[in-house]
Design an enzyme around this catalytic site. Structure first.
Site, PDB file in Angstrom:
ATOM      1  N   CYS A 243      33.876  10.954  -9.230  1.00  0.00           N
ATOM      2  CA  CYS A 243      32.483  10.683  -9.588  1.00  0.00           C
ATOM      3  C   CYS A 243      32.208  11.027 -11.045  1.00  0.00           C
ATOM      4  O   CYS A 243      32.554  12.122 -11.498  1.00  0.00           O
ATOM      5  CB  CYS A 243      31.544  11.478  -8.683  1.00  0.00           C
ATOM      6  SG  CYS A 243      29.803  11.095  -8.987  1.00  0.00           S
TER       7      CYS A 243
ATOM      8  N   CYS B  80      26.403  16.529 -11.543  1.00  0.00           N
ATOM      9  CA  CYS B  80      25.530  17.334 -10.690  1.00  0.00           C
ATOM     10  C   CYS B  80      26.146  18.711 -10.460  1.00  0.00           C
ATOM     11  O   CYS B  80      27.264  18.828  -9.960  1.00  0.00           O
ATOM     12  CB  CYS B  80      25.289  16.627  -9.364  1.00  0.00           C
ATOM     13  SG  CYS B  80      24.652  14.937  -9.537  1.00  0.00           S
TER      14      CYS B  80
ATOM     15  N   CYS C 206      27.703  19.909  -6.940  1.00  0.00           N
ATOM     16  CA  CYS C 206      28.613  19.044  -6.199  1.00  0.00           C
ATOM     17  C   CYS C 206      30.081  19.261  -6.572  1.00  0.00           C
ATOM     18  O   CYS C 206      30.452  19.206  -7.746  1.00  0.00           O
ATOM     19  CB  CYS C 206      28.229  17.585  -6.426  1.00  0.00           C
ATOM     20  SG  CYS C 206      29.228  16.443  -5.436  1.00  0.00           S
TER      21      CYS C 206
ATOM     22  N   CYS D 253      26.111   8.174   9.201  1.00  0.00           N
ATOM     23  CA  CYS D 253      25.801   8.167   7.776  1.00  0.00           C
ATOM     24  C   CYS D 253      27.043   7.870   6.952  1.00  0.00           C
ATOM     25  O   CYS D 253      27.976   8.693   6.916  1.00  0.00           O
ATOM     26  CB  CYS D 253      25.210   9.514   7.367  1.00  0.00           C
ATOM     27  SG  CYS D 253      23.819  10.051   8.390  1.00  0.00           S
TER      28      CYS D 253
ATOM     29  N   CYS E  88      22.923   4.799   8.489  1.00  0.00           N
ATOM     30  CA  CYS E  88      22.329   5.234   7.226  1.00  0.00           C
ATOM     31  C   CYS E  88      23.398   5.112   6.153  1.00  0.00           C
ATOM     32  O   CYS E  88      24.547   5.518   6.365  1.00  0.00           O
ATOM     33  CB  CYS E  88      21.849   6.680   7.338  1.00  0.00           C
ATOM     34  SG  CYS E  88      21.163   7.357   5.802  1.00  0.00           S
TER      35      CYS E  88
ATOM     36  N   CYS F  53      15.234   7.795   3.384  1.00  0.00           N
ATOM     37  CA  CYS F  53      15.648   9.167   3.670  1.00  0.00           C
ATOM     38  C   CYS F  53      15.830   9.871   2.331  1.00  0.00           C
ATOM     39  O   CYS F  53      16.585   9.408   1.475  1.00  0.00           O
ATOM     40  CB  CYS F  53      16.958   9.157   4.456  1.00  0.00           C
ATOM     41  SG  CYS F  53      17.691  10.786   4.732  1.00  0.00           S
TER      42      CYS F  53
ATOM     43  N   ARG G 261      15.297  17.488   8.802  1.00  0.00           N
ATOM     44  CA  ARG G 261      16.674  17.765   9.217  1.00  0.00           C
ATOM     45  C   ARG G 261      17.196  19.009   8.521  1.00  0.00           C
ATOM     46  O   ARG G 261      17.187  19.086   7.292  1.00  0.00           O
ATOM     47  CB  ARG G 261      17.587  16.573   8.893  1.00  0.00           C
ATOM     48  CG  ARG G 261      19.012  16.737   9.438  1.00  0.00           C
ATOM     49  CD  ARG G 261      19.888  15.529   9.112  1.00  0.00           C
ATOM     50  NE  ARG G 261      19.127  14.320   9.280  1.00  0.00           N
ATOM     51  CZ  ARG G 261      19.073  13.345   8.348  1.00  0.00           C
ATOM     52  NH1 ARG G 261      19.737  13.451   7.219  1.00  0.00           N
ATOM     53  NH2 ARG G 261      18.345  12.281   8.576  1.00  0.00           N
TER      54      ARG G 261
END
Length: 325
Positions: free
Chosen positions: A64, A68, A71, A108, A140, A200, A270
């Site tokens: 990636c 962030c 992460c 998901c 999702c 979401c 959640r």
């Protein structure tokens, strides 16, 4: 503060004030069970004792370009994680079958990266179509920032919901990532809403935000009208910029969940990533405010045993809501 008054405001559709929200977060721990009782009154009104289960598949790991700070898959992380390109259709289908075995109503499909290439989107669309044809699962997708007609194509394929978390407050955002903006996150959520997919979007608690910013996050998600709100608690992973962040105390985590229930009363709340290491032995209490959780592992961190989650729900006298969105 009389916590039942907050429950009444929530049930009447009235928005809490900033001061009321802060009062929840800053309440003495002796008040926590009273706060959870008030939150449960709201949760029970909208969801009874049902619990929605979701399962994640890490469909593309690492690789990636984003920075962030939380992460382990980001370009600035030195954490030892698996790195692989998007999984093939058969593997995604096998994941869907596993979701059903775990009694998860929502599957998901999550991929690392800033956003999907057209080739990756084609792979996801192909898998989604077959899952929709052969299994009674809600799907999702969480693929990052969408461009062009990608949201439309996912909707046409049968994706029910799209996840794109705000993660933190607008003010705190630049300290967490510099490779995209808070507004880009909001724009993506609005784009998926425009295509009829259920939005979401949630947060990660424990990244240096203030109590006021936590309340502002809840207000922002109410304004965004997110149908499902995953509340993550930072699991500080060695090798990430936030590796030395302390855990959120179990009692504070409960008060955060209650806060989001009061401010977003009718939405799916959640309890998500990091619940095992932050809530620890108080995990069962979380379901008095939350009505949903992930079962199994997360993207690069381990979750609780699935049988333990099922037992926890049964011991509470709650019921798994099969095929729930």
């Amino acid at each position: 503060m009389k916590w039942q008054l907050l429950a009444e405001k929530a049930l009447n559709g009235e928005l809490l004030t900033l001061e009321e929200g802060l009062a929840v977060l800053e309440a003495d721990n002796d008040e926590a069970l009273l706060i959870m009782n008030a939150a449960f009154r709201v949760r029970k009104h909208f969801y009874g004792k049902k619990v929605k289960l979701n399962m994640i598949i890490n469909a593309k790991s690492g690789l990636c370009p984003e920075d962030c700070g939380y992460c382990s898959q980001s370009i600035v992380s030195t954490a030892p994680v698996d790195k692989y390109s998007l999984l093939d259709k058969e593997t995604l289908l096998a994941g869907a079958r596993e979701a059903m075995a775990r009694k998860a109503g929502t599957y998901c499909i999550v991929a690392s990266g800033k956003g999907p290439t057209d080739k990756e989107l084609n792979q996801v669309v192909d898998a989604v179509r077959e899952i929709r044809e052969t299994m009674p699962l809600k799907i999702c997708a969480c693929l990052g920032i969408l461009k062009g007609d990608q949201a439309e194509r996912l909707a046409e394929a049968g994706v029910h919901r799209y996840n794109h978390n705000l993660n933190t407050s607008r003010a705190n955002y630049p300290s967490i990532t510099t490779t995209h903006t808070y507004d880009q996150r909001v724009e993506t959520v609005e784009k998926v809403k425009s295509q009829g997919m259920s939005p979401c979007s949630g947060v990660i608690i424990g990244m240096g935000e203030t109590h006021q910013e936590i309340v502002e996050m809840a207000f922002a998600l109410r304004e965004l009208d997110a149908d499902s709100i995953p509340i993550n608690f930072l699991n500080a992973i060695p090798g990430t910029p936030l590796e030395h962040s302390g855990r959120t105390s179990s009692m504070k985590a409960l008060k955060v969940l209650a806060l989001f229930r009061f401010i977003c009363p009718s939405k799916e709340i959640r309890v998500a990533g990091g619940r095992e290491v932050n809530l620890r032995t108080l995990q069962p209490l979380s379901l008095y405010a939350a009505n949903s959780l992930f079962v199994g592992d997360y993207l690069t961190t381990a979750g609780q045993e699935i049988s333990t989650d099922h037992q926890m729900i049964e011991d509470l006298g709650f019921e798994i809501e099969l095929n729930a969105l």
